[in-house]
Motif scaffolding. Structure first.
Motif, PDB file in Angstrom:
ATOM      1  N   THR A   1     -11.546 -15.653   6.746  1.00 59.47           N
ATOM      2  CA  THR A   1     -12.866 -15.260   6.088  1.00 59.47           C
ATOM      3  C   THR A   1     -14.140 -15.220   6.840  1.00 59.47           C
ATOM      4  O   THR A   1     -14.887 -14.360   6.727  1.00 59.47           O
ATOM      5  CB  THR A   1     -12.848 -15.869   4.551  1.00 59.47           C
TER       6      THR A   1
ATOM      7  N   MET B   1      -0.036 -12.303  -3.378  1.00 58.50           N
ATOM      8  CA  MET B   1      -0.286 -13.834  -3.029  1.00 58.50           C
ATOM      9  C   MET B   1      -1.091 -13.640  -1.550  1.00 58.50           C
ATOM     10  O   MET B   1      -1.864 -14.683  -1.351  1.00 58.50           O
ATOM     11  CB  MET B   1       0.841 -14.848  -2.952  1.00 58.50           C
ATOM     12  N   ASP B   2      -0.633 -12.856  -0.743  1.00 60.26           N
ATOM     13  CA  ASP B   2      -1.300 -12.685   0.527  1.00 60.26           C
ATOM     14  C   ASP B   2      -2.710 -11.789   0.290  1.00 60.26           C
ATOM     15  O   ASP B   2      -3.616 -12.142   0.887  1.00 60.26           O
ATOM     16  CB  ASP B   2      -0.425 -11.934   1.424  1.00 60.26           C
ATOM     17  N   ALA B   3      -2.634 -10.707  -0.290  1.00 64.82           N
ATOM     18  CA  ALA B   3      -3.611  -9.671  -0.377  1.00 64.82           C
ATOM     19  C   ALA B   3      -4.848 -10.510  -0.929  1.00 64.82           C
ATOM     20  O   ALA B   3      -5.943 -10.106  -0.881  1.00 64.82           O
ATOM     21  CB  ALA B   3      -3.152  -8.383  -1.247  1.00 64.82           C
TER      22      ALA B   3
ATOM     23  N   GLY C   1      -4.635  -4.933  -1.851  1.00 63.81           N
ATOM     24  CA  GLY C   1      -3.562  -4.978  -0.565  1.00 63.81           C
ATOM     25  C   GLY C   1      -3.431  -3.123  -0.532  1.00 63.81           C
ATOM     26  O   GLY C   1      -2.821  -2.718   0.534  1.00 63.81           O
TER      27      GLY C   1
ATOM     28  N   PHE D   1      -4.526 -13.444   5.991  1.00 66.49           N
ATOM     29  CA  PHE D   1      -5.180 -14.493   5.080  1.00 66.49           C
ATOM     30  C   PHE D   1      -4.303 -15.502   4.671  1.00 66.49           C
ATOM     31  O   PHE D   1      -4.245 -15.833   3.294  1.00 66.49           O
ATOM     32  CB  PHE D   1      -5.762 -13.648   3.996  1.00 66.49           C
TER      33      PHE D   1
ATOM     34  N   HIS E   1      -1.863  -6.390   5.991  1.00 62.62           N
ATOM     35  CA  HIS E   1      -1.199  -7.584   5.381  1.00 62.62           C
ATOM     36  C   HIS E   1       0.410  -7.499   5.930  1.00 62.62           C
ATOM     37  O   HIS E   1       0.743  -6.662   6.512  1.00 62.62           O
ATOM     38  CB  HIS E   1      -1.064  -7.534   3.920  1.00 62.62           C
ATOM     39  N   ASN E   2       0.807  -8.885   5.978  1.00 60.97           N
ATOM     40  CA  ASN E   2       2.177  -9.104   5.919  1.00 60.97           C
ATOM     41  C   ASN E   2       2.686 -10.361   5.640  1.00 60.97           C
ATOM     42  O   ASN E   2       1.903 -11.071   4.924  1.00 60.97           O
ATOM     43  CB  ASN E   2       2.384  -9.268   7.702  1.00 60.97           C
ATOM     44  N   ALA E   3       3.889 -10.654   5.554  1.00 58.33           N
ATOM     45  CA  ALA E   3       4.518 -11.878   4.898  1.00 58.33           C
ATOM     46  C   ALA E   3       3.989 -13.055   5.580  1.00 58.33           C
ATOM     47  O   ALA E   3       3.672 -13.050   6.739  1.00 58.33           O
ATOM     48  CB  ALA E   3       5.788 -11.859   4.954  1.00 58.33           C
TER      49      ALA E   3
ATOM     50  N   ARG F   1      -7.296 -20.105   0.367  1.00 49.44           N
ATOM     51  CA  ARG F   1      -5.852 -20.106  -0.297  1.00 49.44           C
ATOM     52  C   ARG F   1      -5.358 -21.439  -0.866  1.00 49.44           C
ATOM     53  O   ARG F   1      -4.871 -21.405  -1.657  1.00 49.44           O
ATOM     54  CB  ARG F   1      -4.994 -19.793   1.010  1.00 49.44           C
TER      55      ARG F   1
ATOM     56  N   GLY G   1     -11.473 -13.828  -0.438  1.00 47.88           N
ATOM     57  CA  GLY G   1     -12.496 -14.734   0.362  1.00 47.88           C
ATOM     58  C   GLY G   1     -12.294 -16.098  -0.279  1.00 47.88           C
ATOM     59  O   GLY G   1     -13.134 -17.142   0.354  1.00 47.88           O
TER      60      GLY G   1
ATOM     61  N   ASP H   1       0.617  -1.132  -0.097  1.00 48.84           N
ATOM     62  CA  ASP H   1       0.040  -0.140   0.021  1.00 48.84           C
ATOM     63  C   ASP H   1       0.904   1.356  -0.149  1.00 48.84           C
ATOM     64  O   ASP H   1       1.133   1.919  -0.813  1.00 48.84           O
ATOM     65  CB  ASP H   1      -1.098  -0.026   1.475  1.00 48.84           C
TER      66      ASP H   1
ATOM     67  N   ALA I   1       4.285  -8.425   2.730  1.00 48.52           N
ATOM     68  CA  ALA I   1       3.210  -9.183   2.034  1.00 48.52           C
ATOM     69  C   ALA I   1       3.473  -9.136   0.570  1.00 48.52           C
ATOM     70  O   ALA I   1       3.875  -8.015   0.037  1.00 48.52           O
ATOM     71  CB  ALA I   1       1.816  -8.459   2.729  1.00 48.52           C
ATOM     72  N   SER I   2       2.670  -9.956  -0.261  1.00 50.22           N
ATOM     73  CA  SER I   2       2.734  -9.941  -1.704  1.00 50.22           C
ATOM     74  C   SER I   2       1.576  -9.879  -2.109  1.00 50.22           C
ATOM     75  O   SER I   2       0.496 -10.290  -1.130  1.00 50.22           O
ATOM     76  CB  SER I   2       3.678 -11.064  -2.055  1.00 50.22           C
TER      77      SER I   2
ATOM     78  N   GLY J   1      -6.053 -12.860  -0.625  1.00 50.85           N
ATOM     79  CA  GLY J   1      -6.961 -13.633   0.585  1.00 50.85           C
ATOM     80  C   GLY J   1      -8.175 -12.934   0.763  1.00 50.85           C
ATOM     81  O   GLY J   1      -9.153 -13.306   1.287  1.00 50.85           O
ATOM     82  N   GLU J   2      -8.105 -11.445   0.427  1.00 48.52           N
ATOM     83  CA  GLU J   2      -9.083 -10.796   0.940  1.00 48.52           C
ATOM     84  C   GLU J   2     -10.413 -10.924   0.272  1.00 48.52           C
ATOM     85  O   GLU J   2     -11.503 -10.598   0.547  1.00 48.52           O
ATOM     86  CB  GLU J   2      -8.827  -9.076   0.620  1.00 48.52           C
TER      87      GLU J   2
END
Lengths: 271, 271
Positions: free
Chosen positions: B94, A116-118, A225, B88, B111-113, A126, A123, A11, A113-114, A120-121
């Motif tokens: 979720t 690949m994490d974001a 993200g 996530f 987010h984070n790693a 994963r 829903g 962000d 965070a990449s 997840g939002e």
């Protein structure tokens, strides 16, 4: 005397970790890798937050001139290479780490965070994502159909597919290369969700394997993200006409949906 | 008046983002989710770093008692739920976000790693990972073979498989449940690389589909994303006898290897 690969997250300037910020503050040289992804903020915002200059690192610097500009300096100085997302996110910087090892340069990684994490939002579970794919811009004689095949294989297993869309930042055009102007930056170019869907439908037309149609449910996302992210779940025919705004865009083609995933997607549906 | 889901990253108290730390500092209630993953540091270290108390949130709190303990309080207070890795990551939260939405509770994600980022350090290409799988502890009448099937399908496509290994933290045992002692915490239990490999070889013995043998190359990892991580690439027969030390452990079964991936793995090989 270390090369630090520091993830910046997705962000703004405050998505760096406390550890990452400490490293940036004490580094002698700070580069921002800006050819595999881009930040939602300006370089100047980072410089103000860090209270030090940030140098832009294009592909030439990280790949061709890495030894002179990053690796050898890191033998006598602390050098930080900032990477949007995670240093090993969508693009792994493994080559750089291996070259550092060969030269005896100490490397330390600060994860973040990449995409690949974001993702997840949205829903979708994963563990139900299959192989990730990317959709490059088509060019004369270069019309890859890889993404279509990956979506097909993932779907056959009920899996979702995350499609990363092409970015072209600060790279010379074919014409520039022919003229020998290798270092010349060109206008950044980002693939939109709409362009990606057009490419996928064109491949469907050519291969006719029934993987996608205008009725297929897909999820278009922009600036995932980031605080002003856009997530829209709709049939491809509807998404084709939707304006997702500023980059970066990505595309998710869901596989089989469980009840909670259906419920999660309802939040992103448009009429 | 917000429920914040804040990723902590993977190593220590300084892996929180600057944004996440600001949120924790101004939150009225701070919970640490500690049943889907664990930190490499003590809760007390976090409390000292944040200069405020951190409450442990077990599965019962996040899943069964979420409404009373997290969601309704977040209507009048700022409540932070800290999650190791990304909110996530391996486990998506979720369900919690959907319940918050139904109750009109504002949710913000930091987010984070996650382990999905840290796995990049091994040097296998991110886009070549197929579906992620998990290996649960076997129990009487519960001997799932899912992971074996996922590895087989991924391998058929040349893809790598990340296997997340089971964690059992603060959950009541079968006996406790029978006795009605639902809330009673039991000793944490973490699956080792060795245990995971034994389970996979046992499934191979039962199904005999030629997916794995003691000669198959695999990569065992411990504490990935932490400073004292261990990464070992070796035939399964060798890994079976290797002591990876403290948790968490994970396992990667590589698919087809490209030249740079081979070179990357050389760093982790043992005799």
């Amino acid at each position: 005397m270390t090369l630090y690969l520091v993830g910046l997250g997705l962000d703004d300037e405050k998505d760096i970790t406390v550890k990452g910020l400490e490293i940036v503050k004490r580094s002698d040289l700070v580069y921002l890798e800006h050819y595999t992804s881009i930040l939602g903020i300006e370089k100047e915002t980072l410089e103000k937050f860090y209270a030090k200059p940030v140098l832009l690192a294009d592909r030439g610097l990280v790949e061709t001139r890495a030894e002179e500009e990053l690796l050898l300096p890191a033998k006598t100085k602390d050098v930080a290479l900032l990477v949007v997302g995670d240093p090993f996110g969508a693009t792994t910087h493994t080559d750089l780490v291996l070259r550092a090892g060969a030269l005896g340069v100490r490397v330390e990684i600060v994860h973040n965070a990449s995409i690949m994490d974001a993702v997840g939002e949205i829903g979708l579970e994963r563990y139900k994502y299959g192989k990730t794919t990317s959709i490059p811009f088509w060019d004369e004689g270069f019309e890859p159909e890889t993404a279509y095949g990956v979506i097909k294989e993932n779907a056959a297993r009920g899996c979702h597919t995350l499609c990363l869309l092409d970015i072209k930042v600060a790279e010379p055009s074919k014409e520039d290369l022919l003229k020998g102007a290798e270092g010349k930056a060109v206008q950044p170019r980002f693939m939109t969700v709409n362009e990606a869907l057009k490419i996928l439908l064109e491949i469907e037309k050519r291969r006719n394997e029934g993987v996608l149609s205008p009725d297929t449910l897909a999820v278009g996302v922009a600036r995932l993200g980031q605080r002003d992210h856009v997530i829209v779940a709709a049939p491809i025919g509807v998404l084709l006409a939707h304006d997702f705004g500023a980059p970066l865009h990505s595309l998710i083609v869901p596989g089989t949906l469980q009840a909670m995933e259906e419920e999660a997607l309802v939040r992103w549906k448009i009429a």
